[in-house]
Design an enzyme around this catalytic site. Structure first.
Site, PDB file in Angstrom:
ATOM      1  N   LYS A  12       0.839  -1.216   0.000  1.00 19.61           N
ATOM      2  CA  LYS A  12       0.000   0.000   0.000  1.00 19.61           C
ATOM      3  C   LYS A  12       0.858   1.244   0.000  1.00 19.61           C
ATOM      4  O   LYS A  12       2.035   1.221   0.390  1.00 19.61           O
ATOM      5  CB  LYS A  12      -0.951   0.027   1.202  1.00 19.61           C
ATOM      6  CG  LYS A  12      -0.267   0.033   2.589  1.00 19.61           C
ATOM      7  CD  LYS A  12       0.126   1.386   3.137  1.00 19.61           C
ATOM      8  CE  LYS A  12       0.841   1.278   4.476  1.00 19.61           C
ATOM      9  NZ  LYS A  12       1.582   2.431   4.910  1.00 19.61           N
TER      10      LYS A  12
ATOM     11  N   ASP B 140      -2.740  -1.398  10.184  1.00 21.10           N
ATOM     12  CA  ASP B 140      -2.778  -1.422   8.719  1.00 21.10           C
ATOM     13  C   ASP B 140      -3.255  -2.770   8.159  1.00 21.10           C
ATOM     14  O   ASP B 140      -3.422  -2.899   6.947  1.00 21.10           O
ATOM     15  CB  ASP B 140      -1.378  -1.158   8.137  1.00 21.10           C
ATOM     16  CG  ASP B 140      -0.937   0.293   8.283  1.00 21.10           C
ATOM     17  OD1 ASP B 140      -1.767   1.128   8.708  1.00 21.10           O
ATOM     18  OD2 ASP B 140       0.229   0.573   7.970  1.00 21.10           O
TER      19      ASP B 140
HETATM   20  O1  C5P Z   1      -0.905  -0.887  14.904  1.00 17.60           O
HETATM   21  P1  C5P Z   1       0.537  -1.083  14.667  1.00 17.60           P
HETATM   22  O2  C5P Z   1       1.111  -2.257  15.433  1.00 17.60           O
HETATM   23  O3  C5P Z   1       0.926  -1.130  13.229  1.00 17.60           O
HETATM   24  O4  C5P Z   1       1.254   0.207  15.237  1.00 17.60           O
HETATM   25  C1  C5P Z   1       2.652   0.284  15.411  1.00 17.60           C
HETATM   26  C2  C5P Z   1       2.966   1.480  16.291  1.00 17.60           C
HETATM   27  O5  C5P Z   1       2.708   2.686  15.566  1.00 17.60           O
HETATM   28  C3  C5P Z   1       2.152   1.592  17.550  1.00 17.60           C
HETATM   29  O6  C5P Z   1       2.750   0.882  18.611  1.00 17.60           O
HETATM   30  C4  C5P Z   1       2.145   3.079  17.819  1.00 17.60           C
HETATM   31  O7  C5P Z   1       3.372   3.472  18.406  1.00 17.60           O
HETATM   32  C5  C5P Z   1       2.139   3.671  16.422  1.00 17.60           C
HETATM   33  N1  C5P Z   1       0.777   4.008  15.943  1.00 17.60           N
HETATM   34  C6  C5P Z   1       0.133   5.111  16.468  1.00 17.60           C
HETATM   35  N2  C5P Z   1      -1.111   5.434  16.019  1.00 17.60           N
HETATM   36  C7  C5P Z   1      -1.712   4.697  15.047  1.00 17.60           C
HETATM   37  C8  C5P Z   1      -1.054   3.585  14.484  1.00 17.60           C
HETATM   38  C9  C5P Z   1       0.200   3.255  14.946  1.00 17.60           C
HETATM   39  O8  C5P Z   1       0.661   5.795  17.352  1.00 17.60           O
HETATM   40  N3  C5P Z   1      -2.915   5.048  14.612  1.00 17.60           N
END
Ligand code: C5P
Length: 300
Positions: free
Chosen positions: A12, A140
């Site tokens: 993406k 994602d």
């Molecule tokens: O959801 P995911 O594991 O991909 O997110 C990785 C990190 O990115 C989270 O631990 C957080 O620090 C940050 N994040 C965030 N806000 C979001 C998505 C991700 O702060 N909406």
């Protein structure tokens, strides 16, 4: 013994990433407009006692963790737990999505493994259930399942599918080193200190450009609130952005939390000439071209 199930999952690019203030849970509310592009990983699930076992071959395979931190393994465990069965599966990832970061390669493998295990085990899970597990795996991951184009709200996991009236051609430049997504969000918070952060909202101009398939309008509307944070942690990315711009990109931006940079081209030929210019610019590790939107995770 079943022959196994193979699922193809796209990468993406974020054409808009509007970021709100940090929430009490540490995440950030987003207005995240995803576009799936034609670079793919394939995840093959076969029965294997004592799983989940993960193997990986292809581009950057050596950088992919094969333990239970891999989203593919976590997807198999989550589905197995939900259906009270052992996660007896071997997941093989044929990797073509660059591991560089910002293109949701890990999320693609999570969504691919989930769909492959669901088909292999015949769980009969509904689309909503699968999307719910995806959201638990990462912000994602639901989009990797859905593909096409979508607006993600909440932390990016609540999706509204979007109409797209044409094909957009992209060039992606992979950086010589990585960037940690949590670190980029922390840098966003640091840069935002003392400022009022508005509620993240989708740009109506951007949604209209997508709906019309209008590349110039899309180029004028793309934005990424994480870009200043990514550039602050990785200043050399500015050289890659400048090289793509000089080569005729209609828009140049950091993809998601980076460090991959994305260049919107007016057509497929221009994408190839921008890619050639970036390859000789000495500002990046690898360059790929891809068009989107393309469908999400698909059983082959
Ligand atoms: O959801 P995911 O594991 O991909 O997110 C990785 C990190 O990115 C989270 O631990 C957080 O620090 C940050 N994040 C965030 N806000 C979001 C998505 C991700 O702060 N909406």
């Amino acid at each position: 013994m079943s022959a196994g199930v193979t699922v193809r999952v796209p990468a993406k690019v974020n054409v808009q990433l509007a970021v709100g203030a940090a929430r009490p849970d540490g995440f950030h509310d987003l207005a995240n407009v995803f576009l799936a592009v034609g670079l793919y990983d394939e995840v093959t699930a076969t029965e294997s006692p004592g799983g989940p076992r993960v193997t990986c071959a292809g581009t950057d395979a050596g950088e992919v963790p094969l333990d239970r931190t891999n989203l593919a393994a976590r997807a198999a465990l989550a589905l197995a737990e939900r259906y009270g069965r052992p996660a007896d599966v071997h997941l093989h990832i044929a990797k073509d999505i660059p591991v560089a970061g910002g293109m949701a390669g890990g999320s693609a493998d999570g969504a691919g493994a989930l769909l492959a295990c669901d088909a292999l085990w015949g769980t009969g899970a509904s689309r909503e259930e699968l999307l719910g597990i995806c959201a638990e795996l990462g912000s994602d991951v639901p989009f990797s399942l859905v593909g096409g184009a979508a607006l993600g709200t909440g932390r990016g996991e609540r999706l509204t599918e979007l109409e797209v009236g044409g094909t957009f051609h992209w060039v992606f430049a992979m950086a010589p080193r990585g960037l940690s997504t949590p670190a980029v969000f922390r840098e966003f918070d640091r840069l935002a200190e003392g400022r009022d952060i508005p509620e993240p909202t989708a740009s109506q101009d951007l949604l209209a450009a997508l709906a019309k398939g209008d590349v110039d309008a899309l180029a004028a509307a793309v934005s990424n609130d994480l870009q200043p944070a990514a550039l602050s942690l990785f200043p050399e990315l500015a050289d890659t952005l400048a090289a793509g711009h000089a080569a005729g990109a209609a828009a140049s931006l950091v993809s998601g939390s980076g460090p991959t940079t994305a260049f919107l081209a007016r057509d497929a030929d221009t994408a190839e000439s921008i890619a050639d210019a970036l390859r000789t610019s000495d500002t990046c590790r690898t360059v790929r071209t891809a068009a989107g939107p393309v469908p999400g995770a698909t059983v082959l």
